[in-house]
Design a protein around this motif. Structure first.
Motif, PDB file in Angstrom:
ATOM      1  N   ARG A   1     -20.193  45.542 -52.506  1.00 46.83           N
ATOM      2  CA  ARG A   1     -21.030  45.991 -53.627  1.00 46.83           C
ATOM      3  C   ARG A   1     -20.452  47.285 -54.153  1.00 46.83           C
ATOM      4  O   ARG A   1     -20.096  48.175 -53.386  1.00 46.83           O
ATOM      5  CB  ARG A   1     -22.464  46.232 -53.178  1.00 46.83           C
TER       6      ARG A   1
ATOM      7  N   TRP B   1     -25.858  49.468 -59.923  1.00 44.06           N
ATOM      8  CA  TRP B   1     -24.962  48.457 -59.379  1.00 44.06           C
ATOM      9  C   TRP B   1     -24.257  47.718 -60.501  1.00 44.06           C
ATOM     10  O   TRP B   1     -24.869  47.342 -61.496  1.00 44.06           O
ATOM     11  CB  TRP B   1     -25.734  47.494 -58.481  1.00 44.06           C
TER      12      TRP B   1
ATOM     13  N   ASP C   1     -22.890  44.742 -60.419  1.00 46.52           N
ATOM     14  CA  ASP C   1     -23.151  43.304 -60.457  1.00 46.52           C
ATOM     15  C   ASP C   1     -24.591  42.960 -60.821  1.00 46.52           C
ATOM     16  O   ASP C   1     -24.945  41.796 -60.938  1.00 46.52           O
ATOM     17  CB  ASP C   1     -22.795  42.657 -59.116  1.00 46.52           C
ATOM     18  N   GLU C   2     -25.418  43.954 -60.981  1.00 44.08           N
ATOM     19  CA  GLU C   2     -26.823  43.755 -61.333  1.00 44.08           C
ATOM     20  C   GLU C   2     -27.196  44.780 -62.401  1.00 44.08           C
ATOM     21  O   GLU C   2     -26.474  45.720 -62.624  1.00 44.08           O
ATOM     22  CB  GLU C   2     -27.715  43.954 -60.104  1.00 44.08           C
ATOM     23  N   GLU C   3     -28.322  44.603 -63.007  1.00 48.35           N
ATOM     24  CA  GLU C   3     -28.722  45.546 -64.051  1.00 48.35           C
ATOM     25  C   GLU C   3     -29.905  46.381 -63.615  1.00 48.35           C
ATOM     26  O   GLU C   3     -30.908  46.453 -64.305  1.00 48.35           O
ATOM     27  CB  GLU C   3     -29.026  44.790 -65.338  1.00 48.35           C
ATOM     28  N   HIS C   4     -29.775  47.011 -62.447  1.00 48.10           N
ATOM     29  CA  HIS C   4     -30.829  47.919 -62.022  1.00 48.10           C
ATOM     30  C   HIS C   4     -30.241  49.046 -61.185  1.00 48.10           C
ATOM     31  O   HIS C   4     -29.100  48.985 -60.736  1.00 48.10           O
ATOM     32  CB  HIS C   4     -31.927  47.168 -61.256  1.00 48.10           C
TER      33      HIS C   4
END
Length: 78
Positions: free
Chosen positions: A21, A41, A43-46
């Motif tokens: 990650r 992160w 790879d994510e939107e948070h």
């Protein structure tokens, strides 16, 4: 572990061939750069507040093609 805003936090997988990650540190809670960090992160939107463990390392901003500015030393607003 010390970091600045804009550095990347990389967490290695504990499993063979597991994904790593990677996130960008967006805020510090201590002016000396010690954890915890607020990380967005890739790879994510948070964003999350994280206390990195021994499987994590920091890649300074200058290592991934960016330059640190004076804003990197500012702690997060509470």
């Amino acid at each position: 572990m010390k970091a600045a805003v804009g550095d990347r936090l990389v967490i290695e997988s504990l499993h063979l061939d597991g994904p790593r990650r990677t996130g960008v540190i967006t805020a510090l809670h201590h002016s000396d750069g010690s954890p915890p960090y607020v990380v967005r992160w890739l790879d994510e939107e948070h964003e999350t507040l994280i206390f990195p463990g021994p499987d994590a390392h920091v890649e300074p901003r200058r290592e991934h093609g960016e330059h640190r500015g004076k804003e990197a030393a500012r702690p997060a607003a509470r």
